[in-house]
Design a protein around this motif. Structure first.
Motif, PDB file in Angstrom:
ATOM      1  N   ARG A   1      34.337  48.855  33.859  1.00 18.15           N
ATOM      2  CA  ARG A   1      34.568  48.344  35.140  1.00 18.15           C
ATOM      3  C   ARG A   1      35.376  46.836  35.315  1.00 18.15           C
ATOM      4  O   ARG A   1      35.200  46.159  34.588  1.00 18.15           O
ATOM      5  CB  ARG A   1      33.334  48.251  35.787  1.00 18.15           C
ATOM      6  CG  ARG A   1      33.168  48.047  36.990  1.00 18.15           C
ATOM      7  CD  ARG A   1      31.545  47.660  37.493  1.00 18.15           C
ATOM      8  NE  ARG A   1      30.807  46.724  37.127  1.00 18.15           N
ATOM      9  CZ  ARG A   1      29.674  46.321  37.167  1.00 18.15           C
ATOM     10  NH1 ARG A   1      29.063  47.348  37.759  1.00 18.15           N
ATOM     11  NH2 ARG A   1      29.316  45.069  36.888  1.00 18.15           N
TER      12      ARG A   1
ATOM     13  N   ASP B   1      36.006  43.987  38.311  1.00 26.60           N
ATOM     14  CA  ASP B   1      35.271  43.673  39.465  1.00 26.60           C
ATOM     15  C   ASP B   1      36.198  42.661  40.406  1.00 26.60           C
ATOM     16  O   ASP B   1      36.777  41.872  40.011  1.00 26.60           O
ATOM     17  CB  ASP B   1      34.037  42.709  39.149  1.00 26.60           C
ATOM     18  CG  ASP B   1      32.929  43.652  38.500  1.00 26.60           C
ATOM     19  OD1 ASP B   1      32.811  44.755  38.220  1.00 26.60           O
ATOM     20  OD2 ASP B   1      31.705  42.787  37.861  1.00 26.60           O
TER      21      ASP B   1
ATOM     22  N   ALA C   1      34.496  44.941  45.551  1.00 31.56           N
ATOM     23  CA  ALA C   1      34.341  46.194  45.009  1.00 31.56           C
ATOM     24  C   ALA C   1      34.512  46.385  43.534  1.00 31.56           C
ATOM     25  O   ALA C   1      34.911  45.283  42.874  1.00 31.56           O
ATOM     26  CB  ALA C   1      35.473  47.204  45.535  1.00 31.56           C
ATOM     27  N   TYR C   2      34.165  47.449  42.918  1.00 27.22           N
ATOM     28  CA  TYR C   2      34.090  47.818  41.549  1.00 27.22           C
ATOM     29  C   TYR C   2      35.363  48.834  41.377  1.00 27.22           C
ATOM     30  O   TYR C   2      35.185  49.723  42.148  1.00 27.22           O
ATOM     31  CB  TYR C   2      32.827  48.280  40.939  1.00 27.22           C
ATOM     32  CG  TYR C   2      31.706  47.577  41.026  1.00 27.22           C
ATOM     33  CD1 TYR C   2      31.562  46.033  40.499  1.00 27.22           C
ATOM     34  CD2 TYR C   2      30.463  47.808  41.710  1.00 27.22           C
ATOM     35  CE1 TYR C   2      30.278  45.313  40.575  1.00 27.22           C
ATOM     36  CE2 TYR C   2      29.370  46.748  42.101  1.00 27.22           C
ATOM     37  CZ  TYR C   2      29.386  45.740  41.258  1.00 27.22           C
ATOM     38  OH  TYR C   2      28.428  44.748  41.493  1.00 27.22           O
ATOM     39  N   PHE C   3      35.987  48.999  40.139  1.00 27.87           N
ATOM     40  CA  PHE C   3      37.084  49.585  40.064  1.00 27.87           C
ATOM     41  C   PHE C   3      36.972  50.475  38.961  1.00 27.87           C
ATOM     42  O   PHE C   3      36.837  49.700  37.747  1.00 27.87           O
ATOM     43  CB  PHE C   3      38.427  49.000  40.268  1.00 27.87           C
ATOM     44  CG  PHE C   3      38.754  48.449  41.728  1.00 27.87           C
ATOM     45  CD1 PHE C   3      39.358  49.091  42.709  1.00 27.87           C
ATOM     46  CD2 PHE C   3      38.192  47.163  41.809  1.00 27.87           C
ATOM     47  CE1 PHE C   3      39.274  48.445  43.834  1.00 27.87           C
ATOM     48  CE2 PHE C   3      38.444  46.543  43.124  1.00 27.87           C
ATOM     49  CZ  PHE C   3      39.322  47.343  44.034  1.00 27.87           C
TER      50      PHE C   3
ATOM     51  N   LYS D   1      37.064  53.485  43.274  1.00 29.87           N
ATOM     52  CA  LYS D   1      36.587  52.334  43.841  1.00 29.87           C
ATOM     53  C   LYS D   1      35.262  52.717  44.368  1.00 29.87           C
ATOM     54  O   LYS D   1      34.989  53.337  45.216  1.00 29.87           O
ATOM     55  CB  LYS D   1      37.466  52.114  44.897  1.00 29.87           C
ATOM     56  CG  LYS D   1      37.150  50.727  45.691  1.00 29.87           C
ATOM     57  CD  LYS D   1      38.024  50.404  46.880  1.00 29.87           C
ATOM     58  CE  LYS D   1      38.040  49.106  47.467  1.00 29.87           C
ATOM     59  NZ  LYS D   1      39.143  48.873  48.515  1.00 29.87           N
ATOM     60  N   GLN D   2      34.315  51.869  44.153  1.00 29.96           N
ATOM     61  CA  GLN D   2      32.798  51.622  44.716  1.00 29.96           C
ATOM     62  C   GLN D   2      32.691  50.529  45.341  1.00 29.96           C
ATOM     63  O   GLN D   2      32.846  49.296  44.961  1.00 29.96           O
ATOM     64  CB  GLN D   2      31.921  51.571  43.596  1.00 29.96           C
ATOM     65  CG  GLN D   2      30.446  51.537  44.198  1.00 29.96           C
ATOM     66  CD  GLN D   2      29.386  51.245  43.035  1.00 29.96           C
ATOM     67  OE1 GLN D   2      29.258  51.849  41.924  1.00 29.96           O
ATOM     68  NE2 GLN D   2      28.443  50.523  43.452  1.00 29.96           N
TER      69      GLN D   2
ATOM     70  N   TYR E   1      32.391  55.308  48.230  1.00 32.10           N
ATOM     71  CA  TYR E   1      33.458  55.495  47.089  1.00 32.10           C
ATOM     72  C   TYR E   1      34.753  55.946  47.665  1.00 32.10           C
ATOM     73  O   TYR E   1      34.767  56.537  48.774  1.00 32.10           O
ATOM     74  CB  TYR E   1      33.090  56.403  46.088  1.00 32.10           C
ATOM     75  CG  TYR E   1      31.878  56.043  45.291  1.00 32.10           C
ATOM     76  CD1 TYR E   1      32.035  55.359  43.933  1.00 32.10           C
ATOM     77  CD2 TYR E   1      30.580  56.425  45.650  1.00 32.10           C
ATOM     78  CE1 TYR E   1      30.842  55.005  43.271  1.00 32.10           C
ATOM     79  CE2 TYR E   1      29.262  56.026  45.001  1.00 32.10           C
ATOM     80  CZ  TYR E   1      29.702  55.226  43.783  1.00 32.10           C
ATOM     81  OH  TYR E   1      28.353  55.001  43.150  1.00 32.10           O
TER      82      TYR E   1
ATOM     83  N   SER F   1      38.937  57.067  46.403  1.00 33.00           N
ATOM     84  CA  SER F   1      39.971  57.415  45.237  1.00 33.00           C
ATOM     85  C   SER F   1      41.330  57.480  45.804  1.00 33.00           C
ATOM     86  O   SER F   1      41.443  57.881  46.860  1.00 33.00           O
ATOM     87  CB  SER F   1      39.507  58.636  44.212  1.00 33.00           C
ATOM     88  OG  SER F   1      39.792  59.639  45.207  1.00 33.00           O
TER      89      SER F   1
END
Length: 143
Positions: free
Chosen positions: A15, A17, A21-23, A36-37, A96, A98
Motif C-alpha cells: 500500500r 498512502d 487515500a490508499y493506493f 484507490k481506497q 473505492y 479503479s
C-alpha cells in the motif's frame, strides 16, 4: 497478504498512502489497475446515534453523487491525455475507485529542463490542454 475486493486482487502490504487515500496496483480479469481506497468519507457504524448516522450518510451520498458526476464527465474526454476511472463502488462502508494501470516514469525538473525545446513545449501544451478539458467539465484537480 493478498486481498480481493469487488474482483480486484492486490497485495495489502504494498500500500502507498497519501493524506486522502490508499493506493495499490491490482489485477482484475488479467488486467492491471491503479486501485484507490478513499480515506474519507466512510459510512457510519451502527453504534452511532441516528442523528450522526443520518448526517454521515448524507455526506457519503453527496460524495457518491459527485464522484459519479466526475466519472461520467471524464469518460467523455475520449482522445485526450486523460485516463478516466473505470470503476467506483462502495465496499464495507468504504469507497473505492479503479483506473487502468499506466506505468509512469517521474522526471525531476532538472531532467525536464534538459529536454529539447520542442519536447518541453509539447509537455506544457499537453498539460495546459488537459487542465482546460477537465475545467470545461466542471472538474478541478483534487476532485
Amino acid at each position: 497478504m493478498m486481498k480481493t475486493i469487488n474482483g480486484y486482487t492486490f497485495d495489502e502490504t504494498a500500500r502507498r498512502d497519501t493524506s486522502s487515500a490508499y493506493f495499490w496496483k491490482a489485477r482484475k480479469n488479467n488486467d492491471e489497475f491503479f486501485f484507490k481506497q478513499f480515506k474519507d468519507p466512510k459510512r457510519p457504524s451502527d453504534r452511532v446515534s441516528e442523528a450522526v448516522r443520518k448526517q454521515k450518510n448524507e455526506v457519503c451520498d453527496e460524495f457518491v453523487r459527485e464522484r459519479k458526476r466526475i466519472l461520467v464527465a471524464l469518460k467523455t474526454c475520449v482522445g485526450s491525455s486523460i485516463i478516466a476511472p473505470v470503476d467506483f463502488f462502495e465496499f464495507e462502508k468504504k469507497f473505492y475507485q479503479s483506473t487502468e494501470w499506466r506505468e509512469i516514469k517521474s522526471k525531476s525538473l532538472k531532467e525536464i529542463s534538459s529536454f529539447p525545446e520542442t519536447t518541453k513545449e509539447f509537455l506544457l501544451k499537453t498539460a495546459t490542454q488537459t487542465i482546460k478539458i477537465i475545467h470545461s467539465k466542471g472538474i478541478i484537480h483534487l476532485d
